[in-house]
Design a protein around this motif. Structure first.
Motif, PDB file in Angstrom:
ATOM      1  N   LEU A 268       0.820  -1.213   0.000  1.00 18.30           N
ATOM      2  CA  LEU A 268       0.000   0.000   0.000  1.00 18.30           C
ATOM      3  C   LEU A 268       0.850   1.257   0.000  1.00 18.30           C
ATOM      4  O   LEU A 268       0.547   2.230  -0.695  1.00 18.30           O
ATOM      5  N   ALA A 269       1.921   1.242   0.785  1.00 18.26           N
ATOM      6  CA  ALA A 269       2.724   2.455   0.909  1.00 18.26           C
ATOM      7  C   ALA A 269       3.492   2.750  -0.370  1.00 18.26           C
ATOM      8  O   ALA A 269       3.753   3.901  -0.693  1.00 18.26           O
ATOM      9  N   GLY A 270       3.840   1.693  -1.096  1.00 19.27           N
ATOM     10  CA  GLY A 270       4.701   1.900  -2.250  1.00 19.27           C
ATOM     11  C   GLY A 270       3.985   1.896  -3.589  1.00 19.27           C
ATOM     12  O   GLY A 270       4.630   1.849  -4.622  1.00 19.27           O
ATOM     13  N   SER A 271       2.680   1.959  -3.562  1.00 15.62           N
ATOM     14  CA  SER A 271       1.956   1.825  -4.815  1.00 15.62           C
ATOM     15  C   SER A 271       1.527   3.165  -5.386  1.00 15.62           C
ATOM     16  O   SER A 271       1.445   4.166  -4.680  1.00 15.62           O
ATOM     17  N   ASP A 272       1.248   3.123  -6.639  1.00 17.62           N
ATOM     18  CA  ASP A 272       0.758   4.310  -7.323  1.00 17.62           C
ATOM     19  C   ASP A 272      -0.642   4.661  -6.821  1.00 17.62           C
ATOM     20  O   ASP A 272      -1.504   3.807  -6.694  1.00 17.62           O
ATOM     21  N   CYS A 273      -0.814   5.944  -6.534  1.00 16.58           N
ATOM     22  CA  CYS A 273      -2.089   6.369  -5.980  1.00 16.58           C
ATOM     23  C   CYS A 273      -3.237   6.166  -6.962  1.00 16.58           C
ATOM     24  O   CYS A 273      -4.342   5.779  -6.566  1.00 16.58           O
ATOM     25  N   GLY A 274      -2.968   6.394  -8.219  1.00 20.97           N
ATOM     26  CA  GLY A 274      -4.031   6.258  -9.209  1.00 20.97           C
ATOM     27  C   GLY A 274      -4.579   4.848  -9.273  1.00 20.97           C
ATOM     28  O   GLY A 274      -5.797   4.634  -9.277  1.00 20.97           O
ATOM     29  N   ALA A 275      -3.677   3.879  -9.288  1.00 17.72           N
ATOM     30  CA  ALA A 275      -4.120   2.493  -9.330  1.00 17.72           C
ATOM     31  C   ALA A 275      -4.916   2.139  -8.080  1.00 17.72           C
ATOM     32  O   ALA A 275      -5.927   1.425  -8.145  1.00 17.72           O
ATOM     33  N   LEU A 276      -4.475   2.649  -6.953  1.00 17.65           N
ATOM     34  CA  LEU A 276      -5.186   2.380  -5.706  1.00 17.65           C
ATOM     35  C   LEU A 276      -6.583   2.967  -5.728  1.00 17.65           C
ATOM     36  O   LEU A 276      -7.564   2.304  -5.363  1.00 17.65           O
ATOM     37  N   VAL A 277      -6.670   4.217  -6.157  1.00 17.78           N
ATOM     38  CA  VAL A 277      -7.986   4.855  -6.212  1.00 17.78           C
ATOM     39  C   VAL A 277      -8.917   4.074  -7.130  1.00 17.78           C
ATOM     40  O   VAL A 277     -10.087   3.849  -6.815  1.00 17.78           O
ATOM     41  N   ALA A 278      -8.379   3.626  -8.250  1.00 20.51           N
ATOM     42  CA  ALA A 278      -9.202   2.884  -9.200  1.00 20.51           C
ATOM     43  C   ALA A 278      -9.749   1.604  -8.583  1.00 20.51           C
ATOM     44  O   ALA A 278     -10.839   1.147  -8.938  1.00 20.51           O
ATOM     45  N   LEU A 279      -8.989   1.020  -7.686  1.00 17.44           N
ATOM     46  CA  LEU A 279      -9.453  -0.203  -7.038  1.00 17.44           C
ATOM     47  C   LEU A 279     -10.418   0.083  -5.894  1.00 17.44           C
ATOM     48  O   LEU A 279     -11.428  -0.612  -5.726  1.00 17.44           O
ATOM     49  N   VAL A 280     -10.095   1.088  -5.117  1.00 23.39           N
ATOM     50  CA  VAL A 280     -10.863   1.334  -3.899  1.00 23.39           C
ATOM     51  C   VAL A 280     -12.181   2.047  -4.192  1.00 23.39           C
ATOM     52  O   VAL A 280     -13.216   1.748  -3.580  1.00 23.39           O
ATOM     53  N   ALA A 281     -12.143   2.982  -5.119  1.00 26.37           N
ATOM     54  CA  ALA A 281     -13.321   3.819  -5.375  1.00 26.37           C
ATOM     55  C   ALA A 281     -14.594   3.002  -5.618  1.00 26.37           C
ATOM     56  O   ALA A 281     -15.610   3.234  -4.956  1.00 26.37           O
ATOM     57  N   PRO A 282     -14.575   2.043  -6.551  1.00 27.75           N
ATOM     58  CA  PRO A 282     -15.819   1.313  -6.793  1.00 27.75           C
ATOM     59  C   PRO A 282     -16.267   0.488  -5.600  1.00 27.75           C
ATOM     60  O   PRO A 282     -17.471   0.247  -5.434  1.00 27.75           O
ATOM     61  N   VAL A 283     -15.325   0.063  -4.770  1.00 26.24           N
ATOM     62  CA  VAL A 283     -15.705  -0.701  -3.579  1.00 26.24           C
ATOM     63  C   VAL A 283     -16.443   0.187  -2.585  1.00 26.24           C
ATOM     64  O   VAL A 283     -17.505  -0.176  -2.065  1.00 26.24           O
ATOM     65  N   LEU A 284     -15.889   1.366  -2.349  1.00 29.38           N
ATOM     66  CA  LEU A 284     -16.586   2.302  -1.467  1.00 29.38           C
ATOM     67  C   LEU A 284     -17.931   2.688  -2.067  1.00 29.38           C
ATOM     68  O   LEU A 284     -18.929   2.832  -1.371  1.00 29.38           O
ATOM     69  N   GLN A 285     -17.933   2.840  -3.391  1.00 28.14           N
ATOM     70  CA  GLN A 285     -19.166   3.233  -4.064  1.00 28.14           C
ATOM     71  C   GLN A 285     -20.258   2.185  -3.869  1.00 28.14           C
ATOM     72  O   GLN A 285     -21.444   2.499  -3.785  1.00 28.14           O
ATOM     73  N   ARG A 286     -19.823   0.958  -3.777  1.00 28.81           N
ATOM     74  CA  ARG A 286     -20.810  -0.111  -3.577  1.00 28.81           C
ATOM     75  C   ARG A 286     -21.508   0.046  -2.232  1.00 28.81           C
ATOM     76  O   ARG A 286     -22.720  -0.142  -2.115  1.00 28.81           O
ATOM     77  N   TYR A 287     -20.725   0.411  -1.225  1.00 27.06           N
ATOM     78  CA  TYR A 287     -21.343   0.706   0.073  1.00 27.06           C
ATOM     79  C   TYR A 287     -22.262   1.914  -0.044  1.00 27.06           C
ATOM     80  O   TYR A 287     -23.335   1.962   0.558  1.00 27.06           O
ATOM     81  N   VAL A 288     -21.832   2.904  -0.822  1.00 26.67           N
ATOM     82  CA  VAL A 288     -22.657   4.095  -1.002  1.00 26.67           C
ATOM     83  C   VAL A 288     -23.991   3.721  -1.639  1.00 26.67           C
ATOM     84  O   VAL A 288     -25.065   4.116  -1.162  1.00 26.67           O
ATOM     85  N   ASP A 289     -23.919   2.942  -2.694  1.00 27.05           N
ATOM     86  CA  ASP A 289     -25.135   2.584  -3.413  1.00 27.05           C
ATOM     87  C   ASP A 289     -25.958   1.555  -2.641  1.00 27.05           C
ATOM     88  O   ASP A 289     -27.174   1.466  -2.812  1.00 27.05           O
ATOM     89  N   GLY A 290     -25.269   0.759  -1.843  1.00 26.83           N
ATOM     90  CA  GLY A 290     -25.969  -0.202  -1.014  1.00 26.83           C
ATOM     91  C   GLY A 290     -26.609  -1.323  -1.797  1.00 26.83           C
ATOM     92  O   GLY A 290     -27.695  -1.787  -1.468  1.00 26.83           O
ATOM     93  N   GLU A 291     -25.942  -1.776  -2.856  1.00 27.87           N
ATOM     94  CA  GLU A 291     -26.509  -2.856  -3.662  1.00 27.87           C
ATOM     95  C   GLU A 291     -25.555  -4.019  -3.711  1.00 27.87           C
ATOM     96  O   GLU A 291     -24.345  -3.855  -3.611  1.00 27.87           O
ATOM     97  N   THR A 292     -26.104  -5.187  -3.889  1.00 26.99           N
ATOM     98  CA  THR A 292     -25.288  -6.348  -4.168  1.00 26.99           C
ATOM     99  C   THR A 292     -25.499  -6.702  -5.625  1.00 26.99           C
ATOM    100  O   THR A 292     -26.588  -7.085  -6.027  1.00 26.99           O
ATOM    101  N   SER A 293     -24.440  -6.554  -6.412  1.00 30.95           N
ATOM    102  CA  SER A 293     -24.607  -6.565  -7.869  1.00 30.95           C
ATOM    103  C   SER A 293     -25.024  -7.923  -8.398  1.00 30.95           C
ATOM    104  O   SER A 293     -25.725  -8.019  -9.393  1.00 30.95           O
TER     105      SER A 293
END
Lengths: 197, 197
Positions: free
Chosen positions: A166-191
């Motif tokens: 985590l500490a040594g990774s590119d921020c962009g790649a991390l955001v791309a991975l984390v964003a949709p996961v958080l968004q899933r909690y936001v939307d509150g759906e199980t796809s």
DNA sequence: CACACTAGTCAACAGCCGTTGACGACCATG
DNA sequence: CATGGTCGTCAACGGCTGTTGACTAGTGTG
């Protein structure tokens, strides 16, 4: 040998210096591992002054740590990109070295019992509840709490444990991975299922 | 006044008693807030004996905390339900009071520098890498690290901070929410598309 | 100038910390 | 019974902790 010159008699400046030194120290090392003498030395004054100004170490910590977090503006705006905003915030934060992060200071101090209470209140009042207010659907409070949990987990893993990946990774790649996961909690759906339990 | 009766001379039992007391104390309060005298008192022996058996407080902590986590078996089995297994494990753990949880002990002690190293190594070797080995697709290490981060975050939020929503909620509802999120990291999808490549 | 007030320093308190070495008590073996 | 080694206790060390009170040095006001 003349003793070192005294501080100019400026109460406000001294108080601010103590507060700044305390913030830096607590952020880096947490409540337990920072002594009153450490803070005083960093501020260039006598340890007794710290107590005189703030009453006790505990009250100094509380004052140094509270009233600095302003996350609420993150929650405003369109919900479709809320996950990405959160991910980007938590992941790009702390790139400026020497920056004070109240959350980090609290997390490093969490084992201390009064601090845990402080942290719970702060997270609840400044993160979970405002966020839950912006969530539709059932379990809004629970989903907001889980978002907080993930954000806290990322902060702990990256800044306290210093996980290499985590500490040594590119921020962009991390955001791309984390964003949709958080968004899933936001939307509150199980796809795969399409509905909330 | 006769002093209290001595312990029976049983080295193995005494050692085990110290270890057990240390585990309980470290789990509840973390490294910094537990003194050698506390552990000794809980074990019913003299503080000096703790040092005699383990060399130092730091080595006692290391021995008490390592070699107890066996998560790897969780990763085996079908990947489609891996997220649910992880969610269920982290969320139903700690329901038996008095149970020792090495992860929790480490998290409570994380601010301490040598402990942070210990924790990083443990998480990396016993969680992230074995899990990453079972993940397909790109960024396996990163996705495994993010799963670890979320699991850690839930543990911290629930057991250290004692978030009201997380601590007081039904486990089933929590698992239903968390499982698909972890599963998304497992599958490595970034779109809303439900199929695996 | 003399006063009260405040900012800052200094030294010390009592208590805790991890750790150490000397000292009994016990047990197995000679 | 004597002896050597192990188990446990006791007291103390030096160093750290948060906190306190007395004391000095500046400052603004009468």
């Amino acid at each position: 040998m003349s003793s070192q010159p005294r501080r100019p008699r400026d109460a406000a400046a001294t108080r601010a210096a103590i507060l700044q030194a305390a913030r830096a120290a607590f952020t880096r090392h947490g409540y337990e591992r920072v002594g009153v003498r450490d803070v005083a030395a960093a501020a260039g004054i006598d340890p007794a002054l710290v107590i005189r100004y703030f009453g006790s170490k505990e009250r100094l910590f509380a004052e140094a740590v509270t009233g600095e977090v302003t996350l609420v503006d993150l929650f405003a705006g369109d919900r479709a990109a809320l996950g990405e905003r959160l991910a980007r915030y938590i992941l790009t934060k702390g790139e400026t070295p020497g920056a004070f992060d109240a959350l980090l200071a609290l997390l490093r101090s969490a084992p201390s019992d009064p601090v845990a209470t402080l942290l719970r209140d702060a997270v609840d009042k400044q993160f979970v509840r405002p966020l839950a207010d912006r969530l539709d659907g059932g379990d809004a409070l629970l989903r907001a709490s889980l978002i907080a949990a993930h954000v806290i987990g990322i902060a702990v893993a990256r800044d306290v444990i210093r996980s290499t990946a985590l500490a040594g990774s590119d921020c962009g790649a991390l955001v791309a991975l984390v964003a949709p996961v958080l968004q899933r909690y936001v939307d509150g759906e199980t796809s795969t299922d399409g509905s909330i339990a």
